[in-house]
Write a protein that holds these residues in place. Structure first.
Motif: not given
Length: 223
Positions: A162-171, A198-206
């Motif tokens: 609800g406040t922080r976010w995480w990203v996890e690669d699923l293979g 993932v911090g504020a304004d971080d970029r996730i590339y896929v």
């Protein structure tokens, strides 16, 4: 030279060779087949490989422990189709950008689409799938990366408290990359199966050209 049922040994000696009865039953084996190693799907009971991320039969997510997503129903009116994770109190969004710089670093055979304003995707639940839709396999990601063929069907998972976010690669086939807002393009993907904050304004590339930024929705931005 020995003949018949005799075999050569020391001079003058013969060794009897047993004659097998073709009608006799084969001796029973003392060994029993070992049980196949793996993990059983708690949803449908199908045996899967020990390192499987999803059940091959029903799509159950071993990583997050959530039921398979079904496109024909939703758990709540505000939820993405089939997402059974708890809804968020605050509305967040993911901005999906076509990033020419990221594309230039890839080896994609696909032409780069025209870059323009981002696609804004509401994030209404605490666990969301990033990927590409496959109706034949009943995969309906919450964050659909559309025409980017470098993105796997089940590419990565977003989770939040609800406040922080995480990203996890699923293979995924091509990996998931994270960089800070002012950092250069990332060169090393995050580890598979490990949640990366993932911090504020971080970029996730896929994929071949997709860049994601997670932020809170602006007032009136999401209905």
């Amino acid at each position: 030279m020995p003949t018949g049922g005799a075999a050569a040994g020391s001079p003058g000696d013969t060794v009897a060779v047993p004659v097998l009865d073709p009608d006799a039953a084969a001796p029973a084996s003392d060994s029993t087949p070992s049980a196949p190693s793996g993990q059983e799907c708690p949803n449908c009971g199908t045996a899967n490989a020990a390192d499987a991320l999803f059940c091959e039969a029903c799509g159950y997510d071993f990583t997050t422990g959530t039921m398979p997503r079904k496109g024909e129903h939703a758990s709540t009116p505000d939820a993405a189709p089939g997402n059974v994770s708890p809804p968020l109190d605050d509305t967040w969004v993911a901005e999906l950008w076509i990033d020419p710089q990221w594309y230039a670093e890839q080896s994609s055979p696909d032409p780069l689409p025209s870059a323009g304003p981002p696609t804004v995707v509401p994030l209404r639940n605490t666990s969301l799938l990033i990927g590409r839709e496959s109706k034949s396999r009943d995969i309906h990601p919450d964050v659909d990366c559309g025409a980017d063929n470098g993105v796997s069907r089940r590419h990565a998972q977003l989770t939040t408290d609800g406040t922080r976010w995480w990203v996890e690669d699923l293979g995924s086939s091509n990996g998931t990359f994270v960089a800070g807002a002012v950092d250069p393009l990332p060169k090393k993907p995050i580890d598979v199966g490990v949640k990366h904050e993932v911090g504020a304004d971080d970029r996730i590339y896929v994929g071949s050209w997709t860049r994601l930024v997670i932020r809170k929705a602006a007032p009136g931005e999401v209905v």
